[in-house]
Design an enzyme around this catalytic site. Structure first.
Site, PDB file in Angstrom:
ATOM      1  N   CYS A   2      -9.675 -18.546   3.383  1.00  0.00           N
ATOM      2  CA  CYS A   2     -10.275 -19.880   3.320  1.00  0.00           C
ATOM      3  C   CYS A   2     -11.264 -20.038   4.464  1.00  0.00           C
ATOM      4  O   CYS A   2     -11.004 -19.658   5.595  1.00  0.00           O
ATOM      5  CB  CYS A   2      -9.269 -21.012   3.388  1.00  0.00           C
ATOM      6  SG  CYS A   2      -8.111 -21.027   2.034  1.00  0.00           S
ATOM      7  N   ARG A  27     -14.328 -15.112   3.063  1.00  0.00           N
ATOM      8  CA  ARG A  27     -12.954 -15.473   3.427  1.00  0.00           C
ATOM      9  C   ARG A  27     -12.148 -15.981   2.232  1.00  0.00           C
ATOM     10  O   ARG A  27     -10.941 -16.199   2.330  1.00  0.00           O
ATOM     11  CB  ARG A  27     -12.959 -16.558   4.496  1.00  0.00           C
ATOM     12  CG  ARG A  27     -13.616 -16.130   5.778  1.00  0.00           C
ATOM     13  CD  ARG A  27     -13.638 -17.260   6.764  1.00  0.00           C
ATOM     14  NE  ARG A  27     -12.329 -17.504   7.327  1.00  0.00           N
ATOM     15  CZ  ARG A  27     -11.884 -16.953   8.436  1.00  0.00           C
ATOM     16  NH1 ARG A  27     -12.655 -16.134   9.116  1.00  0.00           N
ATOM     17  NH2 ARG A  27     -10.682 -17.199   8.882  1.00  0.00           N
ATOM     18  N   TRP A  74      -9.264 -19.575  -0.801  1.00  0.00           N
ATOM     19  CA  TRP A  74      -8.474 -18.462  -1.317  1.00  0.00           C
ATOM     20  C   TRP A  74      -7.124 -19.086  -1.655  1.00  0.00           C
ATOM     21  O   TRP A  74      -6.384 -19.494  -0.767  1.00  0.00           O
ATOM     22  CB  TRP A  74      -8.327 -17.377  -0.254  1.00  0.00           C
ATOM     23  CG  TRP A  74      -7.662 -16.136  -0.755  1.00  0.00           C
ATOM     24  CD1 TRP A  74      -8.255 -15.065  -1.356  1.00  0.00           C
ATOM     25  CD2 TRP A  74      -6.258 -15.822  -0.681  1.00  0.00           C
ATOM     26  NE1 TRP A  74      -7.315 -14.109  -1.671  1.00  0.00           N
ATOM     27  CE2 TRP A  74      -6.077 -14.547  -1.272  1.00  0.00           C
ATOM     28  CE3 TRP A  74      -5.137 -16.483  -0.193  1.00  0.00           C
ATOM     29  CZ2 TRP A  74      -4.839 -13.928  -1.373  1.00  0.00           C
ATOM     30  CZ3 TRP A  74      -3.893 -15.865  -0.295  1.00  0.00           C
ATOM     31  CH2 TRP A  74      -3.756 -14.598  -0.877  1.00  0.00           C
ATOM     32  N   ASN A 100      -7.107 -24.662   6.098  1.00  0.00           N
ATOM     33  CA  ASN A 100      -6.877 -23.229   5.963  1.00  0.00           C
ATOM     34  C   ASN A 100      -5.486 -22.963   6.509  1.00  0.00           C
ATOM     35  O   ASN A 100      -5.169 -23.406   7.612  1.00  0.00           O
ATOM     36  CB  ASN A 100      -7.945 -22.488   6.795  1.00  0.00           C
ATOM     37  CG  ASN A 100      -7.679 -21.001   6.892  1.00  0.00           C
ATOM     38  OD1 ASN A 100      -6.922 -20.448   6.109  1.00  0.00           O
ATOM     39  ND2 ASN A 100      -8.318 -20.364   7.851  1.00  0.00           N
ATOM     40  N   GLY A 101      -4.648 -22.274   5.747  1.00  0.00           N
ATOM     41  CA  GLY A 101      -3.286 -21.995   6.210  1.00  0.00           C
ATOM     42  C   GLY A 101      -2.282 -22.347   5.139  1.00  0.00           C
ATOM     43  O   GLY A 101      -2.648 -22.574   3.983  1.00  0.00           O
ATOM     44  N   GLU A 493      -6.861   5.724   2.605  1.00  0.00           N
ATOM     45  CA  GLU A 493      -7.984   4.782   2.691  1.00  0.00           C
ATOM     46  C   GLU A 493      -8.880   4.901   1.456  1.00  0.00           C
ATOM     47  O   GLU A 493      -9.348   3.889   0.917  1.00  0.00           O
ATOM     48  CB  GLU A 493      -8.758   5.049   3.995  1.00  0.00           C
ATOM     49  CG  GLU A 493     -10.007   4.232   4.225  1.00  0.00           C
ATOM     50  CD  GLU A 493      -9.788   2.716   4.233  1.00  0.00           C
ATOM     51  OE1 GLU A 493      -8.651   2.259   4.249  1.00  0.00           O
ATOM     52  OE2 GLU A 493     -10.801   1.994   4.203  1.00  0.00           O
ATOM     53  N   LYS A 497      -9.633   1.820  -1.097  1.00  0.00           N
ATOM     54  CA  LYS A 497     -10.992   1.348  -1.424  1.00  0.00           C
ATOM     55  C   LYS A 497     -11.160   1.225  -2.930  1.00  0.00           C
ATOM     56  O   LYS A 497     -11.717   0.261  -3.430  1.00  0.00           O
ATOM     57  CB  LYS A 497     -12.069   2.307  -0.888  1.00  0.00           C
ATOM     58  CG  LYS A 497     -12.289   2.320   0.593  1.00  0.00           C
ATOM     59  CD  LYS A 497     -13.001   1.128   1.147  1.00  0.00           C
ATOM     60  CE  LYS A 497     -12.095   0.008   1.489  1.00  0.00           C
ATOM     61  NZ  LYS A 497     -11.360   0.002   2.703  1.00  0.00           N
ATOM     62  N   GLU A 500      -9.146  -1.741  -4.253  1.00  0.00           N
ATOM     63  CA  GLU A 500      -9.662  -3.044  -3.819  1.00  0.00           C
ATOM     64  C   GLU A 500     -10.857  -3.503  -4.636  1.00  0.00           C
ATOM     65  O   GLU A 500     -10.925  -4.659  -5.035  1.00  0.00           O
ATOM     66  CB  GLU A 500     -10.107  -2.967  -2.345  1.00  0.00           C
ATOM     67  CG  GLU A 500      -8.985  -3.018  -1.350  1.00  0.00           C
ATOM     68  CD  GLU A 500      -9.503  -2.916   0.077  1.00  0.00           C
ATOM     69  OE1 GLU A 500      -9.004  -3.633   0.929  1.00  0.00           O
ATOM     70  OE2 GLU A 500     -10.408  -2.097   0.345  1.00  0.00           O
ATOM     71  N   HIS A 516       6.530  16.364  -4.762  1.00  0.00           N
ATOM     72  CA  HIS A 516       7.811  15.641  -4.750  1.00  0.00           C
ATOM     73  C   HIS A 516       7.736  14.348  -5.556  1.00  0.00           C
ATOM     74  O   HIS A 516       8.469  13.413  -5.285  1.00  0.00           O
ATOM     75  CB  HIS A 516       8.230  15.354  -3.307  1.00  0.00           C
ATOM     76  CG  HIS A 516       8.420  16.589  -2.510  1.00  0.00           C
ATOM     77  ND1 HIS A 516       9.429  17.494  -2.747  1.00  0.00           N
ATOM     78  CD2 HIS A 516       7.687  17.117  -1.499  1.00  0.00           C
ATOM     79  CE1 HIS A 516       9.331  18.508  -1.902  1.00  0.00           C
ATOM     80  NE2 HIS A 516       8.271  18.297  -1.135  1.00  0.00           N
ATOM     81  N   LYS A 615     -11.341 -11.367   3.027  1.00  0.00           N
ATOM     82  CA  LYS A 615     -11.663 -10.484   4.144  1.00  0.00           C
ATOM     83  C   LYS A 615     -10.693 -10.664   5.290  1.00  0.00           C
ATOM     84  O   LYS A 615     -10.298  -9.717   5.956  1.00  0.00           O
ATOM     85  CB  LYS A 615     -13.087 -10.830   4.603  1.00  0.00           C
ATOM     86  CG  LYS A 615     -13.589 -10.011   5.752  1.00  0.00           C
ATOM     87  CD  LYS A 615     -14.106  -8.704   5.260  1.00  0.00           C
ATOM     88  CE  LYS A 615     -14.493  -7.772   6.369  1.00  0.00           C
ATOM     89  NZ  LYS A 615     -14.233  -6.377   5.964  1.00  0.00           N
TER      90      LYS A 615
END
Ligand code: G6P
Length: 620
Positions: A2, A27, A74, A100-101, A493, A497, A500, A516, A615
């Protein structure tokens, strides 16, 4: 998570708010809205969807004023609808707030307010705050039999936040105090921009760039009253605070897209420069070591450290894994990498001589901040490796190292990862040279580090080849990413990516661990990305490639320039420059970043604003 903006002054506030929301959109981008003091009422314009849609809506339904607040969301509580978008009115439009929160006790507060007759229009936790402020204001007005004053508005905000459990950065407009914005923070960041006869407010500094260079970072439990004539900050328990004005050194070019179609691509291509920036002024060739300005810890203390804990989330956690290998190899200090979200609630035995590093691009990730505070509470020195100057983690840490990578706006982290790995390499060199690492070894590391910006430049030349590979594989729905030692975190990573931004399922694994379990997934529909540059155990990874081929799985390999053997086995190969093993994550990450970028584009995904993500994750 947010984004919040606010303004008091003389400008047309809608323009500033909308521009600020565009800059903060990374955000959160489920919905957006603004509230403007217009005449003697607060006018709200809000919309589910992107800030662009809100801008169009405001263009069609303009609202004029010089004081206002805005929000890009968000979603946490309530779906992404117009009603759940912020700002929210409280009472009968006496206040409007953005938040925000997360308010954890919102349900019980909501029920109490409903009993008092307040009618809720949304499913959000935020609307509870709006009605509570309106309620406390109304109660005071009844007692005082007067019109609201700044003091009574402030009291209403304080009485409200005393009852909130959870985290908030919030910003409030008052219909009957039309020249005032009150903001408060507890766990979610807020920064104030100081102008002449005007004040700006935002969740981070990006909306302020180009408007003012003077900023004040609000600390937790601080409340600020902004009016065109001045600002007053008070801590909720200790009272009045003298603002500490800091200088913002970002310029508009840092947040411009330039000629790039997306921030992610821009940021991938910035990496030769960002790595150079991470190294600048930190290499001491005379002493064959690294130097850091802001660790705030003595060499003697550092020599006694017998354990390092690296804590982080997401991509930063992957950088931490590379850091673990580096610190153990060069400094021989036992190192662990902890998910911050776990560490904050765990209680692992950590001795007096444990040094804690929080690794974070934003410096605002709620879990990382909480884990750091927990370690601090227990008396451990806590340092940060952080990109955003002045962020909460950077400020609360005992000391730290900045990445100097410039703003990272694409939601998928790219340049921050390679800068974090670069800084961790410097750290391993620095701690190593205090212990076992020889002078010639230190010299060699410095020489190799200095060559990295050029090596990254070379690695970026794989762009065309990656586009071809992406075109071939963009229709597949499952991928494995496999690498060993320093390249195991790179595999994680690379898979992250792809997940995401392309919404393609991908798993990262240590190549040898594949047998395994994940090998059961291998078939002609599941390609495997092998990160297999030259090095001690390359032959073993090549054997793993053969195992995948034997099961009809396609193999895409990231290999060193001219590696014919890998090229022969793999279905497709992309070459990167040959560097020492401990530096391979830096060059090998590049083709994987580019691959996810192109697959996302080819699948029609929004590269810079992937669904469901944000983000900066400032909620738990
Ligand atoms: C979010 C972002 C990731 C990032 C993670 C940690 O999930 O989408 O890209 O790696 O947060 O963020 P930080 O700012 O602490 O590095």
């Amino acid at each position: 998570m947010c984004g919040i903006v606010g303004y008091v002054g003389f400008r047309d506030v809608s323009d500033f708010l909308l521009e600020g929301l565009h800059r903060l959109e990374y955000r959160g981008y489920d919905s957006a809205g603004i509230a403007v003091m217009s005449g003697d009422e607060i006018v709200v314009r809000k919309r589910a969807g992107r800030v662009g849609e809100l801008s169009q809506f405001v263009k069609d339904n303009p609202v004029k004023g010089k004081i206002g607040i805005g929000h890009t969301r968000w979603a946490t509580h309530g779906a992404t609808t117009d009603e759940n978008s912020h700002p929210h009115y409280g009472g009968n439009g006496e206040v409007a707030i953005v938040h925000n929160g997360v308010i954890e006790n919102y349900d019980s507060l909501r029920r109490k307010l409903q009993q008092l007759g307040y009618v809720f229009k949304s499913q959000t936790d935020t609307e509870v705050i709006a009605h509570m402020i309106a309620h406390h204001l109304a109660e005071q007005m009844k007692l005082e039999e007067s019109e609201p004053s700044v003091e009574s508005c402030l009291r209403a905000v304080n009485l409200t936040i005393d009852r909130l459990k959870g985290t908030f950065g919030l910003c409030v407009l008052f219909r009957d105090c039309p020249d005032t914005v009150i903001a408060a923070r507890s766990g979610s960041p807020l920064v104030i921009g100081v102008g002449k006869d005007e004040y700006f407010l935002a969740s981070d500094a990006s909306p302020l760039i180009g408007y003012t260079k003077d900023v004040v970072y609000l600390a937790d439990n601080e409340v600020v009253v902004l009016q065109p004539t001045g600002m007053k900050i008070a801590h909720r328990t200790t009272g009045s605070v003298r603002p500490s004005i800091q200088t913002l050194d970002q310029v508009s070019a840092d947040i411009d897209l330039g000629d790039y179609p997306h921030y992610m691509l821009k940021e991938i291509f910035e990496q030769p420069t960002t790595i150079e920036n991470a190294l600048r002024g930190r290499l001491d060739e005379e002493e064959a070591t690294a130097v850091f300005g802001g660790l705030n810890i003595t060499a003697q203390q550092l020599r006694t450290i017998d354990r390092v804990v690296l804590t982080a989330c997401g991509t930063s956690w992957h950088a931490g894994l590379v850091g673990e290998y580096l610190l153990e190899e060069f400094a021989r200090i036992p190192t662990e990498v902890e998910y911050a979200s776990e560490l904050r609630y765990r209680n692992p035995p950590m001795g007096d001589r444990t040094l804690v590093f929080s690794i974070t691009q934003s410096g605002e990730t709620a879990d990382t901040l909480a884990a750091m505070r927990e370690c601090k509470r227990k008396g451990h020195p806590t340092l940060s490796i952080c990109n955003v100057v002045g962020s909460t983690i950077a400020r609360e840490a005992d000391g730290g190292i900045y990445l100097h990578a410039g703003p990272e706006i694409g939601v998928a982290s790219t340049k921050a990862f390679t800068s974090q790995v670069t800084v961790l390499t410097l750290l391993a060199l620095f701690l190593g040279r205090m212990r076992h690492l020889s002078y010639p070894a230190g010299k060699r590391i410095i020489k190799q580090l200095k060559a990295m910006p050029e090596k990254i430049e070379e690695a970026l030349k794989c762009h065309d080849r990656i586009q071809e590979i992406a075109a071939k594989y963009c229709g597949f729905d499952n991928f494995l990413y496999l690498g060993r030692l320093y390249n195991f975190p790179v595999a994680l990573e690379g898979a992250l990516k792809l997940k995401e931004i392309s919404y393609v399922h991908a798993e990262g694994y240590p190549a040898a661990e594949m047998k395994h379990g994940p090998i059961a997934l291998v078939d002609e529909k599941t390609p495997s990305f092998f990160i297999v540059p030259r090095g001690g155990i390359q032959p073993k990874v090549i054997s793993n490639m053969e195992e995948v081929k034997a099961r009809k799985g396609a193999v895409i390999a990231v290999a060193c320039e001219g590696d014919e053997e890998v090229a022969r086995i793999a279905d497709d190969v992309v070459f990167v420059p040959d560097v020492e093993e401990y530096l391979q994550p830096l060059v090998c990450a590049i083709p994987l970043q580019l691959f996810s970028y192109h697959v996302a584009l080819m699948r029609g995904c929004n590269v810079d604003r992937p669904r469901n993500l944000a983000k900066s994750v400032t909620v738990e």
